[in-house]
Design a protein around this motif. Structure first.
Motif, PDB file in Angstrom:
ATOM      1  N   ARG A 285     -43.695  -8.270   6.611  1.00 56.68           N
ATOM      2  CA  ARG A 285     -44.434  -8.643   7.822  1.00 56.68           C
ATOM      3  C   ARG A 285     -45.863  -9.073   7.488  1.00 56.68           C
ATOM      4  NH1 ARG A 285     -42.179  -3.798   9.691  1.00 56.68           N
ATOM      5  NH2 ARG A 285     -44.257  -2.833   9.798  1.00 56.68           N
ATOM      6  N   ALA A 286     -46.442  -8.444   6.455  1.00 56.90           N
ATOM      7  CA  ALA A 286     -47.818  -8.787   6.060  1.00 56.90           C
ATOM      8  C   ALA A 286     -47.908 -10.173   5.428  1.00 56.90           C
ATOM      9  CB  ALA A 286     -48.356  -7.739   5.092  1.00 56.90           C
TER      10      ALA A 286
ATOM     11  N   HIS B 266     -47.142 -12.947   6.602  1.00 58.44           N
ATOM     12  CA  HIS B 266     -46.879 -13.874   7.704  1.00 58.44           C
ATOM     13  C   HIS B 266     -47.440 -15.272   7.436  1.00 58.44           C
ATOM     14  CE1 HIS B 266     -51.029 -12.967   8.904  1.00 58.44           C
ATOM     15  NE2 HIS B 266     -50.721 -11.678   8.840  1.00 58.44           N
TER      16      HIS B 266
ATOM     17  N   ALA C  14     -47.430 -10.633  12.560  1.00 59.19           N
ATOM     18  CA  ALA C  14     -46.455  -9.728  11.951  1.00 59.19           C
ATOM     19  C   ALA C  14     -45.257  -9.527  12.870  1.00 59.19           C
ATOM     20  CB  ALA C  14     -47.107  -8.390  11.622  1.00 59.19           C
ATOM     21  N   SER C  15     -45.495  -9.503  14.173  1.00 59.67           N
ATOM     22  CA  SER C  15     -44.403  -9.363  15.135  1.00 59.67           C
ATOM     23  C   SER C  15     -43.501 -10.588  15.128  1.00 59.67           C
ATOM     24  CB  SER C  15     -44.958  -9.142  16.543  1.00 59.67           C
ATOM     25  OG  SER C  15     -45.623  -7.897  16.629  1.00 59.67           O
TER      26      SER C  15
ATOM     27  N   ASP D 194     -39.756  -5.032   6.554  1.00 58.10           N
ATOM     28  CA  ASP D 194     -40.688  -3.928   6.308  1.00 58.10           C
ATOM     29  C   ASP D 194     -42.126  -4.432   6.341  1.00 58.10           C
ATOM     30  OD1 ASP D 194     -41.182  -5.145   3.846  1.00 58.10           O
ATOM     31  OD2 ASP D 194     -40.019  -3.689   2.694  1.00 58.10           O
ATOM     32  N   ALA D 195     -43.067  -3.499   6.142  1.00 54.34           N
ATOM     33  CA  ALA D 195     -44.488  -3.825   6.285  1.00 54.34           C
ATOM     34  C   ALA D 195     -44.927  -4.911   5.306  1.00 54.34           C
ATOM     35  CB  ALA D 195     -45.331  -2.559   6.095  1.00 54.34           C
ATOM     36  N   ALA D 196     -44.403  -4.890   4.072  1.00 49.96           N
ATOM     37  CA  ALA D 196     -44.818  -5.877   3.072  1.00 49.96           C
ATOM     38  C   ALA D 196     -44.391  -7.280   3.474  1.00 49.96           C
ATOM     39  CB  ALA D 196     -44.234  -5.516   1.708  1.00 49.96           C
TER      40      ALA D 196
ATOM     41  N   GLU E 154     -41.131 -10.160  12.345  1.00 49.10           N
ATOM     42  CA  GLU E 154     -40.123  -9.177  12.755  1.00 49.10           C
ATOM     43  C   GLU E 154     -39.098  -9.807  13.700  1.00 49.10           C
ATOM     44  OE1 GLU E 154     -38.162  -5.477  13.537  1.00 49.10           O
ATOM     45  OE2 GLU E 154     -39.647  -5.944  11.984  1.00 49.10           O
TER      46      GLU E 154
END
Length: 238
Positions: free
Chosen positions: A166-167, A169, A151-152, A162-164, A155
């Motif tokens: 990043r998820a 990946h 996820a990083s 956002d989280a969605a 980013e």
């Protein structure tokens, strides 16, 4: 209302809106359909927009395991969305990796689209600087992956994701590997017969300006714009 379309072996979530000429919207890597919200809002209800989450992003499915993809595989997904939900004589807009997907439709399936807008197409085979840039990007991703996990790494590629996003990946890394998977030739590009607008902006990296300029020189009915105005380029085709 979200529709589900069977792509090339996966379920794809599509968001058709409006009525009128059809415009397929194909997003970049590390993104999803939400990236198109400003464009969809600006077009209004007089255009039928077909934004969809590419495989592995948003509400769309992905193979298990999902580690690799190609431009042509992604183009078959796009073709499935058009076949299920599209109208006659559609246009398409692609951003980044999505621009390569739209280009593949133009090259392999002449007559499917009546025109296209390509935003910062990463056709790296036409850029002398791209090899060095890709090497730097790989190093950046490897460091982020090592220090913070997948996820990083997303980013690091798209700050502020956002989280969605990043998820997603797995889809991101499959896309990144697929960037170099499109074996197009200059002859094939010269055979594209429909209008194509090629868009960059003031913040576009030099290697992407180079790839966009190269494509504009090869596609006969290309129109080049460097003002970042994808909306205006699309409206000129509607």
């Amino acid at each position: 209302m979200t529709e589900t379309v069977e792509g090339a072996g996966v379920a794809l979530a599509a968001d058709p809106r409006g009525a009128g000429p059809t415009v397929l919207l194909v997003h970049d890597l590390a993104a999803d359909t939400r990236a198109w919200e400003p464009l969809v809002a600006a077009l209004g209800d007089g255009v039928r927009t077909l934004a969809y989450d590419r495989r592995g992003y948003g509400a769309s499915g992905a193979p298990e395991p999902y580690e690799r993809t190609t431009v042509q595989e992604q183009a078959e997904d796009a073709r499935a969305v058009l076949g299920a939900l599209g109208g006659a004589d559609p246009l398409a807009v692609g951003a980044g990796f999505g621009a390569l997907i739209v280009l593949d439709l133009l090259v392999r399936l002449p007559g499917l689209l009546r025109g296209a807008v390509l935003i910062e197409p990463p056709a790296y085979q036409f850029s002398d600087a791209a090899t060095a840039v890709l090497s730097e990007q790989r190093s950046l991703l490897e460091a982020a992956l090592r220090d913070g996990g997948p996820a990083s790494a997303v980013e690091a590629w798209r700050p502020g994701a956002d989280a969605a996003v990043r998820a997603a990946h797995r889809a991101f890394f499959a896309d990144f590997g697929g960037l170099a998977s499109w074996p197009v030739t200059r002859r094939e590009l010269r055979a594209v017969a429909v209008p194509v607008a090629l868009v960059t902006g003031s913040a576009t990296p030099p290697h992407l300006v180079e790839t966009t300029d190269a494509l504009a020189a090869l596609i006969p009915a290309a129109r080049r714009t460097a003002d970042g105005e994808a909306l205006a380029a699309l409206q000129a085709l509607l």
